[in-house]
Design a protein around this motif. Sequence first.
Motif, short mmCIF file in Angstrom:
data_model
loop_
_atom_site.label_atom_id
_atom_site.label_comp_id
_atom_site.label_asym_id
_atom_site.label_seq_id
_atom_site.Cartn_x
_atom_site.Cartn_y
_atom_site.Cartn_z
N MET A 86 5.88 -53.50 25.67
CA MET A 86 5.00 -52.42 26.09
C MET A 86 5.80 -51.13 26.20
SD MET A 86 1.94 -53.60 26.43
CE MET A 86 2.30 -54.62 25.00
N ASP A 87 5.30 -50.09 25.56
CA ASP A 87 5.92 -48.76 25.56
C ASP A 87 7.33 -48.76 24.95
OD1 ASP A 87 3.68 -47.60 26.85
OD2 ASP A 87 4.42 -48.34 28.77
N THR A 88 7.64 -49.78 24.16
CA THR A 88 8.96 -49.91 23.56
C THR A 88 9.20 -48.89 22.45
OG1 THR A 88 8.07 -51.74 22.25
CG2 THR A 88 9.39 -52.32 24.18
N VAL A 89 8.16 -48.19 22.03
CA VAL A 89 8.33 -47.09 21.08
C VAL A 89 9.31 -46.06 21.66
CG1 VAL A 89 6.33 -45.75 21.88
CG2 VAL A 89 7.14 -45.49 19.53
N SER A 90 9.33 -45.95 22.99
CA SER A 90 10.22 -45.00 23.67
C SER A 90 11.70 -45.31 23.45
CB SER A 90 9.93 -45.00 25.18
OG SER A 90 8.59 -44.62 25.40
N LEU A 91 12.01 -46.54 23.04
CA LEU A 91 13.40 -46.92 22.79
C LEU A 91 13.91 -46.38 21.46
CD1 LEU A 91 13.27 -50.60 24.11
CD2 LEU A 91 14.40 -48.63 25.19
N LYS A 92 13.01 -45.85 20.64
CA LYS A 92 13.35 -45.24 19.35
C LYS A 92 14.18 -46.16 18.45
CE LYS A 92 13.01 -40.49 20.84
NZ LYS A 92 12.86 -40.21 22.21
N GLY A 93 13.86 -47.45 18.50
CA GLY A 93 14.54 -48.43 17.64
C GLY A 93 15.72 -49.12 18.27
N SER A 94 16.20 -48.62 19.41
CA SER A 94 17.33 -49.25 20.08
C SER A 94 16.93 -50.64 20.57
CB SER A 94 17.77 -48.39 21.26
OG SER A 94 18.82 -49.03 21.96
N GLY A 95 17.72 -51.65 20.19
CA GLY A 95 17.41 -53.03 20.57
C GLY A 95 16.59 -53.78 19.54
N PHE A 96 16.25 -53.12 18.42
CA PHE A 96 15.44 -53.74 17.36
C PHE A 96 16.16 -53.67 16.02
CE2 PHE A 96 12.55 -52.16 20.56
CZ PHE A 96 11.66 -53.20 20.75
N ILE A 97 16.12 -54.78 15.27
CA ILE A 97 16.68 -54.80 13.92
C ILE A 97 15.59 -55.30 12.99
CG2 ILE A 97 18.41 -55.76 12.36
CD1 ILE A 97 20.15 -56.24 14.90
N SER A 98 15.11 -54.42 12.11
CA SER A 98 14.06 -54.80 11.15
C SER A 98 14.71 -55.36 9.89
CB SER A 98 13.22 -53.57 10.80
OG SER A 98 12.27 -53.93 9.81
N HIS A 99 14.12 -56.45 9.40
CA HIS A 99 14.60 -57.08 8.17
C HIS A 99 13.60 -56.90 7.03
CE1 HIS A 99 18.01 -59.05 10.14
NE2 HIS A 99 17.20 -59.26 11.16
N ILE A 100 12.60 -56.06 7.24
CA ILE A 100 11.53 -55.88 6.26
C ILE A 100 11.17 -54.40 6.14
CG2 ILE A 100 10.42 -58.14 6.17
CD1 ILE A 100 9.12 -55.69 8.63
N ALA A 101 10.43 -54.09 5.07
CA ALA A 101 9.91 -52.74 4.84
C ALA A 101 8.46 -52.85 4.40
CB ALA A 101 10.74 -52.02 3.78
N SER A 102 7.71 -51.78 4.57
CA SER A 102 6.32 -51.77 4.11
C SER A 102 6.27 -52.13 2.63
CB SER A 102 5.69 -50.39 4.34
OG SER A 102 5.62 -50.12 5.72
#
Length: 170
Positions: free
Chosen positions: A92-108
Amino acid sequence: MFSKWKSKKEAQPSKITTLEILAPVSGQAVSLTGVPDETFSGGHMGQGIAIEPSEGKLIAPFDGKIAHVVKSSHAVIIEHSSGLQLLLHIGMDTVSLKGSGFISHIASGDEVKAGQTLIEFDIASIQAAGYQTITPVIVTRNGEADPEVVCRYGSVTAGKDIILTVASGQ
């Protein structure tokens, strides 16, 4: 006589498609009403379920195509070949982290297979920053009649346990 058979065939009801959706993350599956955000808990995004994750890995719940990855990597929309789209929203409200703590392995636009890792996330760092990690899994509204969605709650393992059964007419 032949035309009667043809008209009977044309009068048959539309085909119902049923899709079983596997848990995209391991943890405890709960009702959307328990999500501390009215957008999700009130059903405004669509029907679904939420999972309190026990590990920081989000996987594809079925074979499909990545319709959209949010820039901050906290959410993704995956589309099944039937046209059904799922929103997978980490925290919830994790958009505020601006990607910190997330690693994406995919793209649109990527084609993905069930069980493939989509996003890894650091539960401890998200919580340390003051955010909840509860992860809504939403059958998005596509402008047509809402499909029938059956939810299964309790302890779930990503890629193994069915959390949603979605039935829609075609």
